[in-house]
Design an enzyme around this catalytic site. Structure first.
Site, PDB file in Angstrom:
ATOM      1  N   ASP A  34      66.365  59.670  30.634  1.00 55.75           N
ATOM      2  CA  ASP A  34      67.680  59.088  30.177  1.00 55.75           C
ATOM      3  C   ASP A  34      68.818  60.179  30.044  1.00 55.75           C
ATOM      4  OD1 ASP A  34      66.750  56.165  28.184  1.00 55.75           O
ATOM      5  OD2 ASP A  34      66.456  56.574  30.332  1.00 55.75           O
ATOM      6  N   PHE A  37      69.577  61.505  33.436  1.00 56.33           N
ATOM      7  CA  PHE A  37      70.425  60.585  33.874  1.00 56.33           C
ATOM      8  C   PHE A  37      71.690  60.532  33.709  1.00 56.33           C
ATOM      9  CE2 PHE A  37      70.704  56.569  36.777  1.00 56.33           C
ATOM     10  CZ  PHE A  37      71.942  55.999  36.290  1.00 56.33           C
ATOM     11  N   ASP A  38      71.966  60.487  32.317  1.00 57.11           N
ATOM     12  CA  ASP A  38      73.459  60.387  31.830  1.00 57.11           C
ATOM     13  C   ASP A  38      74.296  61.773  32.249  1.00 57.11           C
ATOM     14  OD1 ASP A  38      73.080  58.050  30.714  1.00 57.11           O
ATOM     15  OD2 ASP A  38      72.534  58.910  28.716  1.00 57.11           O
ATOM     16  N   SER A  83      79.678  48.778  26.445  1.00 56.67           N
ATOM     17  CA  SER A  83      78.216  49.644  26.070  1.00 56.67           C
ATOM     18  C   SER A  83      78.862  50.565  24.907  1.00 56.67           C
ATOM     19  CB  SER A  83      77.599  49.940  27.133  1.00 56.67           C
ATOM     20  OG  SER A  83      78.577  50.775  27.890  1.00 56.67           O
ATOM     21  N   LEU A  84      77.792  51.532  24.931  1.00 59.76           N
ATOM     22  CA  LEU A  84      78.336  52.615  23.820  1.00 59.76           C
ATOM     23  C   LEU A  84      78.294  53.950  24.624  1.00 59.76           C
ATOM     24  CD1 LEU A  84      76.066  51.625  20.868  1.00 59.76           C
ATOM     25  CD2 LEU A  84      78.496  51.535  21.004  1.00 59.76           C
ATOM     26  N   GLU A 113      73.115  52.929  12.322  1.00 59.66           N
ATOM     27  CA  GLU A 113      71.933  52.033  12.282  1.00 59.66           C
ATOM     28  C   GLU A 113      71.025  52.468  13.355  1.00 59.66           C
ATOM     29  OE1 GLU A 113      74.224  48.711  14.188  1.00 59.66           O
ATOM     30  OE2 GLU A 113      75.627  48.458  12.332  1.00 59.66           O
ATOM     31  N   LYS A 115      69.100  52.524  16.773  1.00 60.76           N
ATOM     32  CA  LYS A 115      69.311  51.976  17.985  1.00 60.76           C
ATOM     33  C   LYS A 115      68.112  51.320  18.537  1.00 60.76           C
ATOM     34  CE  LYS A 115      71.802  52.899  22.437  1.00 60.76           C
ATOM     35  NZ  LYS A 115      71.277  52.224  23.097  1.00 60.76           N
ATOM     36  N   ASP A 117      65.614  49.413  20.989  1.00 62.74           N
ATOM     37  CA  ASP A 117      65.447  49.684  22.444  1.00 62.74           C
ATOM     38  C   ASP A 117      64.713  48.298  23.004  1.00 62.74           C
ATOM     39  OD1 ASP A 117      65.427  50.732  25.022  1.00 62.74           O
ATOM     40  OD2 ASP A 117      64.045  52.062  24.755  1.00 62.74           O
ATOM     41  N   ARG A 136      73.635  40.244  28.487  1.00 63.24           N
ATOM     42  CA  ARG A 136      74.881  40.873  28.948  1.00 63.24           C
ATOM     43  C   ARG A 136      75.371  40.681  30.141  1.00 63.24           C
ATOM     44  NH1 ARG A 136      77.169  46.103  28.401  1.00 63.24           N
ATOM     45  NH2 ARG A 136      76.657  47.333  30.061  1.00 63.24           N
ATOM     46  N   GLU A 173      69.508  42.534  19.436  1.00 63.15           N
ATOM     47  CA  GLU A 173      68.832  43.215  20.345  1.00 63.15           C
ATOM     48  C   GLU A 173      67.475  42.337  20.086  1.00 63.15           C
ATOM     49  OE1 GLU A 173      70.153  45.623  21.938  1.00 63.15           O
ATOM     50  OE2 GLU A 173      68.485  46.680  23.233  1.00 63.15           O
ATOM     51  N   TYR A 225      73.438  43.066  14.976  1.00 62.24           N
ATOM     52  CA  TYR A 225      74.025  44.355  14.502  1.00 62.24           C
ATOM     53  C   TYR A 225      75.605  44.092  14.793  1.00 62.24           C
ATOM     54  CZ  TYR A 225      72.700  45.362  19.391  1.00 62.24           C
ATOM     55  OH  TYR A 225      72.611  45.051  20.639  1.00 62.24           O
ATOM     56  N   LYS A 288      79.090  53.805  13.672  1.00 64.42           N
ATOM     57  CA  LYS A 288      79.988  53.089  13.689  1.00 64.42           C
ATOM     58  C   LYS A 288      80.982  53.247  12.525  1.00 64.42           C
ATOM     59  CE  LYS A 288      77.207  49.522  16.008  1.00 64.42           C
ATOM     60  NZ  LYS A 288      76.581  47.893  15.690  1.00 64.42           N
ATOM     61  N   LYS A 312      71.445  59.763  21.197  1.00 66.24           N
ATOM     62  CA  LYS A 312      69.953  59.252  21.624  1.00 66.24           C
ATOM     63  C   LYS A 312      69.013  60.449  21.395  1.00 66.24           C
ATOM     64  CE  LYS A 312      70.307  56.868  25.552  1.00 66.24           C
ATOM     65  NZ  LYS A 312      69.662  55.642  26.239  1.00 66.24           N
ATOM     66  N   CYS A 406      38.423  54.269  49.557  1.00 66.12           N
ATOM     67  CA  CYS A 406      38.352  54.010  47.907  1.00 66.12           C
ATOM     68  C   CYS A 406      37.317  55.214  47.506  1.00 66.12           C
ATOM     69  CB  CYS A 406      37.503  52.538  47.780  1.00 66.12           C
ATOM     70  SG  CYS A 406      36.945  52.186  46.162  1.00 66.12           S
ATOM     71  N   CYS A 409      33.699  53.116  46.670  1.00 65.63           N
ATOM     72  CA  CYS A 409      32.780  52.421  47.571  1.00 65.63           C
ATOM     73  C   CYS A 409      33.207  53.009  49.085  1.00 65.63           C
ATOM     74  CB  CYS A 409      32.842  51.075  47.548  1.00 65.63           C
ATOM     75  SG  CYS A 409      34.475  50.362  48.093  1.00 65.63           S
ATOM     76  N   CYS A 424      41.520  48.272  47.150  1.00 67.42           N
ATOM     77  CA  CYS A 424      40.486  48.487  47.733  1.00 67.42           C
ATOM     78  C   CYS A 424      39.926  46.992  48.058  1.00 67.42           C
ATOM     79  CB  CYS A 424      39.372  48.940  46.916  1.00 67.42           C
ATOM     80  SG  CYS A 424      37.741  48.949  47.785  1.00 67.42           S
ATOM     81  N   CYS A 430      32.551  46.768  45.519  1.00 68.88           N
ATOM     82  CA  CYS A 430      33.026  47.888  45.058  1.00 68.88           C
ATOM     83  C   CYS A 430      32.594  47.776  43.598  1.00 68.88           C
ATOM     84  CB  CYS A 430      34.560  48.151  45.226  1.00 68.88           C
ATOM     85  SG  CYS A 430      35.274  49.261  44.496  1.00 68.88           S
TER      86      CYS A 430
HETATM   87  S1  IVH Z   1      76.661  48.067  18.906  1.00 64.85           S
HETATM   88  C1  IVH Z   1      80.477  47.508  21.405  1.00 64.85           C
HETATM   89  N1  IVH Z   1      74.319  48.467  17.495  1.00 64.85           N
HETATM   90  O1  IVH Z   1      72.742  49.676  22.661  1.00 64.85           O
HETATM   91  C2  IVH Z   1      79.305  47.727  20.670  1.00 64.85           C
HETATM   92  N2  IVH Z   1      74.119  48.224  20.042  1.00 64.85           N
HETATM   93  O2  IVH Z   1      74.279  51.157  24.780  1.00 64.85           O
HETATM   94  C3  IVH Z   1      78.067  47.081  20.940  1.00 64.85           C
HETATM   95  N3  IVH Z   1      71.872  48.495  20.841  1.00 64.85           N
HETATM   96  O3  IVH Z   1      74.405  47.045  24.569  1.00 64.85           O
HETATM   97  C4  IVH Z   1      76.893  47.663  20.670  1.00 64.85           C
HETATM   98  N4  IVH Z   1      70.992  49.077  18.710  1.00 64.85           N
HETATM   99  O4  IVH Z   1      71.765  46.428  23.775  1.00 64.85           O
HETATM  100  C5  IVH Z   1      74.958  48.496  18.895  1.00 64.85           C
HETATM  101  N5  IVH Z   1      72.737  48.991  16.308  1.00 64.85           N
HETATM  102  C6  IVH Z   1      72.920  48.777  17.652  1.00 64.85           C
HETATM  103  C7  IVH Z   1      72.148  48.813  18.699  1.00 64.85           C
HETATM  104  C8  IVH Z   1      72.784  48.605  20.034  1.00 64.85           C
HETATM  105  C9  IVH Z   1      70.707  48.803  20.151  1.00 64.85           C
HETATM  106  C10 IVH Z   1      71.849  48.344  22.205  1.00 64.85           C
HETATM  107  C11 IVH Z   1      72.786  47.285  22.976  1.00 64.85           C
HETATM  108  C12 IVH Z   1      73.944  47.842  23.385  1.00 64.85           C
HETATM  109  C13 IVH Z   1      73.480  49.051  23.915  1.00 64.85           C
HETATM  110  C14 IVH Z   1      74.600  50.058  24.037  1.00 64.85           C
END
Ligand code: IVH
Length: 668
Positions: A34, A37-38, A83-84, A113, A115, A117, A136, A173, A225, A288, A312, A406, A409, A424, A430
């Site tokens: 990730d 990618f980011d 998203s964040l 908090e 995060k 997954d 979403r 989530e 959350y 937050k 992350k 294979c 076999c 196979c 086999c």
């Molecule tokens: S807050 C506007 N809090 O992460 C803020 N998101 O990359 C809304 N996620 O779409 C998200 N744990 O699916 C928030 N404690 C948490 C989270 C959380 C997981 C996920 C969520 C969101 C994505 C953002």
């Protein structure tokens, strides 16, 4: 960089990112981390921002990714789902903090908090009742998955206590606990389905299942959350979350307030390793600003709020040498390439092997023997190779080729249209496939043969005593007791259990045969619809697909199994041994065709029968139990506390509403 170079780099980044997106979202086979990618995405965003001439509405920067599914009704989000922004270093977090402090002199606190997954969900409550659950989607529109979400036990359908707004939205989530993930993947492998690559895919795949019963079985969980409304109980985000706990929502017990970035960073460090002790997957920390008025003042960008950021955790990576690639043949004949590596320490364990999934992955990594490779342990249990150090490659290194035959076999492998895996096809000759079939046959959910396990099957097979599932019933006591680590007692136990297995119901025998795509549920449906093995053997493709929930793929697999004379021979022998090849008397006696052709939806709670019993009665009488109302629904079987929106919809579509008593009368 010259303008031409910039354009070149932009085009290159777009194509790389498109490819990674496809692998991640469509193929569920991510090949890079990730973080990487980011990084690439950020580079592209920056170049595009600095060079607006090269704007393209189809650039990967222009989409937030979508999980829309045509089978579900699409609903507009009342508040779009942002998203964040992500960060990977303490330095980036300090920048985030500085930016906020530049905008305000006010003293404020952060909330940290975990995060989670999984897959995000937005719930709307009206007058204390769950009204809608929306995925979403693309952030503006999402799929209405209310029926599926209702099956998740930790989501309150009716709120507790009071003090909640008349109407509000809450986000969280949806997660699949690791223990469930393991169980599910075991089951999928048993049924010849590809296992889920990670818990996130498993959670979102489950949530978007077409059958809410499937969702119910899989024991999803959910943490909340984010509470949204114009009139919230408090100005503090955390205080509001605590209020939602009183209303019945599950919120993380690990959320903490922090007075400054130093405390935030301490929290992040603490969870770096501790998070692995949790029953569900996490991939970072969300930070937050607690005060809602300050949140409002800071506002949002087009994509994410300025008052929050995600940190992350880096998936742990190590580099090592690729020694060789071996190929494993599974029970279903699928061939999986496995990388053999120089042992290396990674996330607390020694890694010697990594999965390569399939031929495409090998080709895309352009793997050569002796390569220095990067291995990563992300959400996946088995480590994977995420890249190759091209600079370190020996000029004479040989590329890794996928095998053509294979390894067990020698049969030439096949690759079906649209499928990633090689198979196979030598199902009956086999060894791992034969042994796999027998292991499945004796397993607990199938014939449940006590005392026989994979090891004993292996021994018996290697001694030439059993070559197929019917041979198991020909075993003699001394043949078993002679074997290593077995004796008279074990032999007696196995024979007793084999004898008792003649009472195992037909639907389980059908499941035990190990027909591809015929899992427990499908076996049950087939057994109840077609009643005995002869009917199933003789059923045409059309007759099979006419059975609810049996699609073309399953029907073809059933046809192909029974058109093989060897399989018919096996069944004849099993029948001679006394195994159940038809429904039992009780199931037969309760059957009728009184509801033939009718689709019935069940809603509410009932006095005389459980919902499951009612479902069973519908099916036994030839009807179809459906989970959402449409113009094709024949009846709404309504109990107490039925949802007002269902009633309204039924009335609108002129669908007759019947009570439990009406229904019982219908089936006599
Ligand atoms: S807050 C506007 N809090 O992460 C803020 N998101 O990359 C809304 N996620 O779409 C998200 N744990 O699916 C928030 N404690 C948490 C989270 C959380 C997981 C996920 C969520 C969101 C994505 C953002």
């Amino acid at each position: 960089m010259t303008s031409k170079n910039i354009q070149q780099r932009i085009t290159e980044l777009r194509s790389i990112l498109d490819d990674y997106n496809h692998r991640y979202y469509v193929l569920s086979q991510p090949v890079i981390s990730d973080q990487k990618f980011d990084m690439l995405m950020k580079e592209l965003e920056k170049l595009e921002a600095e060079n607006p001439d090269f704007f393209d509405s189809n650039s990967p920067t222009q989409r937030v990714g979508s999980d829309l599914n045509k089978e579900f009704e699409q609903v507009r989000h009342q508040y779009s789902m942002l998203s964040l922004s992500n960060s990977y270093s303490e330095e980036e977090l300090r920048d985030f903090d500085q930016k906020i402090r530049k905008l305000t002199d006010q003293k404020f606190e952060y909330v940290c908090e975990l995060k989670y997954d999984g897959t995000s969900i937005s719930l709307r409550y009206k007058n204390g009742m769950l009204d809608k659950a929306i995925t979403r989607g693309d952030g503006t529109f999402g799929d209405d998955v209310t029926n599926n979400v209702r099956t998740i036990r930790s989501i309150p359908l009716k709120l507790k206590g009071g003090g909640y707004p008349e109407e509000f939205e809450i986000r969280g989530e949806i997660l699949l606990p690791f223990s469930e993930f393991d169980r599910l993947n075991e089951e999928r492998e048993e049924e010849g389905e590809a296992p889920f690559a990670n818990v996130r895919n498993a959670a979102s795949g489950t949530l978007k299942s077409q059958k809410s019963s499937v969702v119910a079985e899989r024991k999803l969980d959910a943490y909340f959350y984010y509470l949204l409304d114009e009139n919230l109980p408090a100005d503090g985000h955390l205080e509001n979350l605590q209020a939602t706990k009183e209303w019945g929502f599950k919120i993380s017990p690990d959320t903490r307030k922090c007075v400054d970035m130093n405390e935030v960073i301490a929290f992040i460090r603490k969870w770096n390793t501790r998070r692995f002790e949790l029953p569900v997957a996490t991939d970072g920390i969300v930070i937050k600003v607690n005060s809602l008025s300050l949140q409002q003042y800071l506002g949002t960008t087009a994509k994410s709020p300025r008052w929050a950021i995600a940190y992350k955790y880096k998936a742990e990576q190590a580099s090592t040498i690729l020694q060789s690639v071996s190929f494993q043949v599974g029970r279903t004949g699928a061939v999986t390439p496995v990388a053999n590596l120089d042992p290396v320490q990674l996330a607390g364990t020694t890694v010697k092997r990594a999965t390569l999934h399939n031929a495409d992955i090998i080709k895309n990594l352009d793997l050569h023997l002796g390569d220095t490779v990067f291995v990563e342990k992300g959400g996946e249990i088995i480590p994977k190779i995420v890249g190759v150090d091209m600079a370190a490659r020996h000029p004479m290194a040989q590329p890794v080729d996928f095998i053509r035959n294979c390894p067990e076999c020698g049969t030439p492998l096949i690759r079906k249209e649209g499928e990633a895996a090689h198979y196979c096809p030598n199902e009956d000759g086999c060894p791992p496939q034969i042994k796999g079939k027998m292991e499945h046959f004796i397993s607990r959910k199938a014939m449940n043969i006590d005392g026989l396990g994979a090891e004993t099957i292996d021994l018996l097979f290697n001694e030439g005593l059993i070559k197929n599932i019917a041979d198991i019933y020909d075993l003699q006591k001394d043949q078993i007791s002679r074997l290593e680590r077995l004796g008279d007692k074990s032999a007696e136990r196995i024979l007793k259990s084999l004898s008792e297995s003649r009472q195992i119901p037909f639907e389980k025998v059908l499941f035990a045969l190990g027909i591809r795509y015929v899992g427990e549920t499908v076996a049950k449906i087939l057994a109840h619809r077609l009643m005995n093995i002869e009917n199933i053997i003789n059923a045409s493709l059309e007759e099979l697909t006419a059975v609810d929930e049996i699609g073309g793929r399953i029907a073809e697999s059933v046809r192909s199994y029974f058109s093989n004379p060897e399989n018919i021979g096996l069944i004849t022998r099993l029948k001679q041994k006394g195994l159940q090849m038809q429904l039992d008397e009780e199931s037969l006696a309760n059957r009728s065709a009184k509801l033939e052709g009718l689709s019935i939806i069940i809603s509410g709670t009932f006095e005389k029968n459980s919902r499951d019993d009612l479902k069973k009665m519908i099916e036994q009488n030839g009807g179809k139990n459906v989970s959402s109302i449409s113009g094709n629904t024949s009846y709404l079987l309504a109990g107490n506390n039925i949802g007002p929106s269902k009633l309204e919809k039924a009335n609108k579509l002129n669908i007759p509403i019947i009570s439990e008593d009406d229904f019982l009368k219908m089936i006599g």
